[in-house]
Design a protein around this motif. Structure first.
Motif, mmCIF file in Angstrom:
data_model
loop_
_atom_site.group_PDB
_atom_site.id
_atom_site.type_symbol
_atom_site.label_atom_id
_atom_site.label_comp_id
_atom_site.label_asym_id
_atom_site.label_seq_id
_atom_site.Cartn_x
_atom_site.Cartn_y
_atom_site.Cartn_z
ATOM 1 N N UNK A 1 0.826 -1.210 0.000
ATOM 2 C CA UNK A 1 0.000 0.000 0.000
ATOM 3 C C UNK A 1 0.856 1.254 0.000
ATOM 4 N N UNK A 2 1.965 1.222 0.737
ATOM 5 C CA UNK A 2 2.884 2.362 0.735
ATOM 6 C C UNK A 2 3.504 2.562 -0.644
ATOM 7 N N UNK A 3 3.849 1.468 -1.305
ATOM 8 C CA UNK A 3 4.424 1.561 -2.652
ATOM 9 C C UNK A 3 3.401 2.128 -3.641
ATOM 10 N N UNK A 4 2.157 1.674 -3.529
ATOM 11 C CA UNK A 4 1.095 2.199 -4.391
ATOM 12 C C UNK A 4 0.977 3.709 -4.214
ATOM 13 N N UNK A 5 0.995 4.159 -2.984
ATOM 14 C CA UNK A 5 0.859 5.592 -2.718
ATOM 15 C C UNK A 5 2.034 6.380 -3.292
ATOM 16 N N UNK A 6 3.240 5.850 -3.155
ATOM 17 C CA UNK A 6 4.435 6.523 -3.667
ATOM 18 C C UNK A 6 4.371 6.694 -5.176
ATOM 19 N N UNK A 7 4.032 5.610 -5.856
ATOM 20 C CA UNK A 7 3.952 5.659 -7.315
ATOM 21 C C UNK A 7 2.819 6.589 -7.753
ATOM 22 N N UNK A 8 1.712 6.556 -7.041
ATOM 23 C CA UNK A 8 0.596 7.423 -7.379
ATOM 24 C C UNK A 8 0.942 8.895 -7.286
ATOM 25 N N UNK A 9 1.674 9.268 -6.255
ATOM 26 C CA UNK A 9 2.099 10.667 -6.112
ATOM 27 C C UNK A 9 2.983 11.085 -7.282
ATOM 28 N N UNK A 10 3.901 10.217 -7.658
ATOM 29 C CA UNK A 10 4.802 10.517 -8.775
ATOM 30 C C UNK A 10 4.028 10.664 -10.083
ATOM 31 N N UNK A 11 3.037 9.790 -10.312
ATOM 32 C CA UNK A 11 2.269 9.851 -11.547
ATOM 33 C C UNK A 11 1.331 11.049 -11.581
ATOM 34 N N UNK A 12 0.817 11.446 -10.435
ATOM 35 C CA UNK A 12 -0.022 12.649 -10.390
ATOM 36 C C UNK A 12 0.756 13.872 -10.858
ATOM 37 N N UNK A 13 2.032 13.933 -10.491
ATOM 38 C CA UNK A 13 2.875 15.052 -10.926
ATOM 39 C C UNK A 13 3.053 15.023 -12.442
ATOM 40 N N UNK A 14 3.170 13.831 -13.015
ATOM 41 C CA UNK A 14 3.273 13.707 -14.477
ATOM 42 C C UNK A 14 1.963 14.136 -15.130
ATOM 43 N N UNK A 15 0.850 13.663 -14.592
ATOM 44 C CA UNK A 15 -0.442 14.005 -15.150
ATOM 45 C C UNK A 15 -0.700 15.502 -15.170
ATOM 46 N N UNK B 1 -6.253 5.865 -10.393
ATOM 47 C CA UNK B 1 -5.689 5.209 -9.213
ATOM 48 C C UNK B 1 -6.463 3.928 -8.911
ATOM 49 N N UNK B 2 -5.724 2.823 -8.832
ATOM 50 C CA UNK B 2 -6.318 1.518 -8.572
ATOM 51 C C UNK B 2 -5.787 0.982 -7.249
ATOM 52 N N UNK B 3 -6.438 -0.028 -6.680
ATOM 53 C CA UNK B 3 -5.981 -0.553 -5.389
ATOM 54 C C UNK B 3 -4.548 -1.075 -5.407
ATOM 55 N N UNK B 4 -4.121 -1.672 -6.520
ATOM 56 C CA UNK B 4 -2.784 -2.268 -6.570
ATOM 57 C C UNK B 4 -1.848 -1.541 -7.519
ATOM 58 N N UNK B 5 -2.253 -0.376 -8.002
ATOM 59 C CA UNK B 5 -1.397 0.353 -8.936
ATOM 60 C C UNK B 5 -2.137 1.514 -9.560
ATOM 61 N N UNK B 6 -1.697 1.904 -10.751
ATOM 62 C CA UNK B 6 -2.250 3.094 -11.391
ATOM 63 C C UNK B 6 -2.196 2.937 -12.906
#
Length: 261
Positions: free
Chosen positions: A111-125, A135-140
């Motif tokens: 869950x922590x990894x999902x959140x980290x990647x999500x933050x990074x991708x939001x910046x790209x978006x 944003x999905x439960x196991x990824x993005x």
């Protein structure tokens, strides 16, 4: 790749053999397979003829239908309107609703990894108007259907760099106008293998349209039937042009399965 045919007579012959299986698993992708694509993923719906065939198959003796999708489980349940007794597998095999029980066992670390990647991708978006980060439960997922091919390529490259910097072990998967990043390395092929064992299926029918469906086609065995929907290289033995053409295949299978001796 195995040889693939779109000859209707060959497909019918394969369905006739498949329909005689003592226990049959019918596994189906949703978007691009049962349902045509739409710019807004929340507005898609299964083609009426296909869904009627699915429900007929679900009622047939010794037959189980499972929707196997890259969508999050709650999104899949919402757009499909699947009855509660129909099994659903979401997020490419991470999330399960089988026998009425939901399963999405991410660890705290995942869950922590999902959140980290999500933050990074939001910046790209935020840098690419028109690109949608799902944003999905196991990824993005990075959706690029609404932008030009040039912008999509640039956004995908930026997303790939950002996601792998945030989590070097993240799993990257390409699809139709989507680039996905997951923290758990499971595939639709893993889901089909597990479902086959769980249900004691003697044979499997699987239909899908995207790159991620190839994992499922590759685990099919002799006597199974895999149907690729649309163009592109495939490990499936059979091909139809689009979701509307799949409707005819599902109707055939439903009729054969419902009337078998």
């Amino acid at each position: 790749m195995r040889e693939t045919t779109d000859d209707p007579s060959v497909v019918t012959s394969a369905l006739e053999t498949l329909a005689a299986a003592p226990r049959l698993l019918v596994a189906l992708d949703f978007d691009g397979t049962l349902a045509p694509f739409a710019d807004d993923p929340a507005t898609v719906g299964a083609l009426p003829g296909s869904w009627a065939a699915v429900l007929t198959l679900q009622r047939a003796t010794d037959t189980e239908v499972v929707l196997v999708s890259g969508r999050p489980l709650d999104s899949l349940a919402r757009v499909s309107h699947a009855p509660d007794e129909m099994a659903l597998v979401g997020s490419h095999g991470v999330e399960w609703r089988v026998d009425g029980h939901d399963e999405a066992a991410l660890t705290d670390d995942e869950r922590e990894r999902v959140a980290r990647v999500g933050t990074a991708l939001d910046e790209v978006g935020a840098r690419f108007p028109g690109v949608v980060i799902e944003h999905k439960p196991a990824g993005h997922g990075v959706h690029t259907r609404r932008v030009s091919a040039e912008v999509a390529a640039e956004a995908d490259a930026a997303a790939s760099r950002a996601a792998h910097e945030a989590d070097p072990d993240v799993l990257e998967r390409g699809g139709k106008d989507i680039l996905e990043f997951a923290v758990r390395h499971v595939t639709k092929g893993d889901a089909i293998d597990r479902l086959r064992d769980l249900r004691g299926a003697a044979a499997v029918f699987f239909a899908g349209d995207d790159v991620t469906d190839e994992d499922a086609f590759r685990v099919l065995r002799d006597g199974d039937v895999g149907v690729k929907v649309g163009e592109g290289d495939t490990a499936a033995g059979y091909r139809v042009a689009d979701p509307a053409a799949l409707t005819d295949v599902l109707k055939q299978l439903a009729r054969l399965r419902a009337t078998r001796a």
